[in-house]
Design a protein around this motif. Sequence first.
Motif, PDB file in Angstrom:
ATOM      1  N   TYR A  90       0.813  -1.218   0.000  1.00 24.24           N
ATOM      2  CA  TYR A  90       0.000   0.000   0.000  1.00 24.24           C
ATOM      3  C   TYR A  90       0.845   1.265   0.000  1.00 24.24           C
ATOM      4  N   ASN A 124     -11.028  -6.020   0.315  1.00 22.79           N
ATOM      5  CA  ASN A 124     -11.214  -4.823   1.145  1.00 22.79           C
ATOM      6  C   ASN A 124     -11.899  -5.103   2.485  1.00 22.79           C
ATOM      7  N   ILE A 167      -7.353  -4.578   5.431  1.00 16.55           N
ATOM      8  CA  ILE A 167      -8.008  -3.308   5.766  1.00 16.55           C
ATOM      9  C   ILE A 167      -7.009  -2.339   6.387  1.00 16.55           C
ATOM     10  N   LEU A 168      -7.067  -1.084   5.955  1.00 18.94           N
ATOM     11  CA  LEU A 168      -6.301  -0.048   6.641  1.00 18.94           C
ATOM     12  C   LEU A 168      -6.858   0.143   8.054  1.00 18.94           C
ATOM     13  N   ASN A 204      -7.635   2.774   9.439  1.00 20.04           N
ATOM     14  CA  ASN A 204      -8.715   3.766   9.447  1.00 20.04           C
ATOM     15  C   ASN A 204      -9.963   3.259   8.720  1.00 20.04           C
ATOM     16  N   GLY A 205      -9.923   1.996   8.267  1.00 14.95           N
ATOM     17  CA  GLY A 205     -11.089   1.386   7.635  1.00 14.95           C
ATOM     18  C   GLY A 205     -11.188   1.579   6.141  1.00 14.95           C
ATOM     19  N   GLU A 206     -10.270   2.321   5.528  1.00 16.75           N
ATOM     20  CA  GLU A 206     -10.344   2.593   4.093  1.00 16.75           C
ATOM     21  C   GLU A 206      -9.940   1.360   3.279  1.00 16.75           C
ATOM     22  N   ASN A 207     -10.412   1.327   2.040  1.00  9.51           N
ATOM     23  CA  ASN A 207     -10.108   0.230   1.130  1.00  9.51           C
ATOM     24  C   ASN A 207      -8.657   0.296   0.651  1.00  9.51           C
ATOM     25  N   THR A 208      -8.140  -0.860   0.206  1.00  6.66           N
ATOM     26  CA  THR A 208      -6.729  -0.911  -0.194  1.00  6.66           C
ATOM     27  C   THR A 208      -6.495  -1.539  -1.562  1.00  6.66           C
ATOM     28  N   LYS A 213      -5.220   0.651  -4.860  1.00  8.79           N
ATOM     29  CA  LYS A 213      -3.880   1.226  -4.729  1.00  8.79           C
ATOM     30  C   LYS A 213      -2.810   0.143  -4.783  1.00  8.79           C
TER      31      LYS A 213
END
Length: 448
Positions: A182, A212, A216-217, A219-223, A226
């Motif tokens: 990432y 996703n 998982i990041l 902070n909950g964002e998708n990866t 990227k």
Amino acid sequence: MKKSRYNHIWDLENGKKIAFNSLSCGLAEIDNEFLEVLENIDKIDYDKLEGQEKELIDNMLLGNFIIQDYVDEFKLIKFRHYQGKFSTNSLGLTIAPTLNCNFKCPYCYETPNTHMMDETIKEAIIRYVKQMSKSINQLQITWYGGEPIIAKDIIFDLSEKLIKICEENNCTYGAFIVTNGYLLNDEIISKLKEYKIHGAQVTLDGPPTIHNKRRILKNGENTFDKILENIKKLKEQSIRVSIRINIDKENESYVEELLDILKDNGLNDLDISLGHVTDYTDACKSISGSCLSNEEYANLSLEYQKILHNKNFAANSYPYYPGIKANYCCADQINSFVIDSKGYMYKCWNNVGDTTKSVGNITELDKNIDKIMMSNNIDWMTTTPFEYQECIDCDILPICMGGCPYNLKREGTPQCEKWRYNLDEILKYTYEYKESEENLEEGSLCGI
């Protein structure tokens, strides 16, 4: 001469037969003449052979289907194992400059720690490599974590110094990185090349809808998107990428969809490796219910191999086709260690961060390297499959070697590799695939 104890012979549906030898990993289409040789091997006088008969015997010797009388195959396996286990020609270090990670994957076996490797630990690593470089001819580094790119400056600093040590001592240097992919960008990838990190393992656990939820990041964002773009950048910079797909019951049916995405993005020339999600440590006990058994994983692995071939991915060699295992992994080799950010040294990646399982600390080696390392390593280095009768008697011992040393130590009994459950199906499929690709001449022996 005599026949090998590690021969396997199967009938195919088309009336043909194939033979496999687990000591050489040779695969052959065979006929009645082959079987007659095995049946009457003790009556054959090699010195009187000529023509096609001699050629057949030579090929069978080459594939280890028959062996000379003086050969003790079991002792040969033990010799290979101990030779690899105690070889000091090379040094393999897996270095985790931090156990911190930007992801919160539910199946992670590590206990997160935000500590970053300091100068004291870095200097101790350099001192150790300098000392070892006088007696080795190869240094292999694997950058690991946590997420190692979080500590990229540590990686680059250590890499520069390690490369210099190898150059000064005429020692071959190689490096690899295990990263979630990432945080990569053009500048970092350029640095990876500069510091001779020529290979990377990056994980994608399925198409975006599945990946996703698992990768998982914090902070909950998708990866997914990227990571996919960064894989393309790695490939463009000629860094060899291995895509790992961690398989369990939650994503087993989505692999094909992921492969379609990779193919659409021109990535079907990359290595694809399947990871068997297992509840190795207390940190990942919560996912026990979704883990596949070894037998379930073995059967799925064969199905995925077929899918990979259908989509023009390479899937002909290990881990899709058996490989000889003199040593199972770095955990059972004397000159191989995992080093965490606090300098603790381990034999197995699964123990990293659990200091109760360490075999020493890199900062202590100046005091008495031989005494400390040998005493702490003795349990790992004396654990072998030859302690177990089921392994001694096993006809696939050369391609299994008792399974994962970590599991062997944890369970106190060998944990059979996937080959135990469907070797016949794997080899039948391999033969049929090779035959369909016109890579196997009818009636000939072949080494895969």
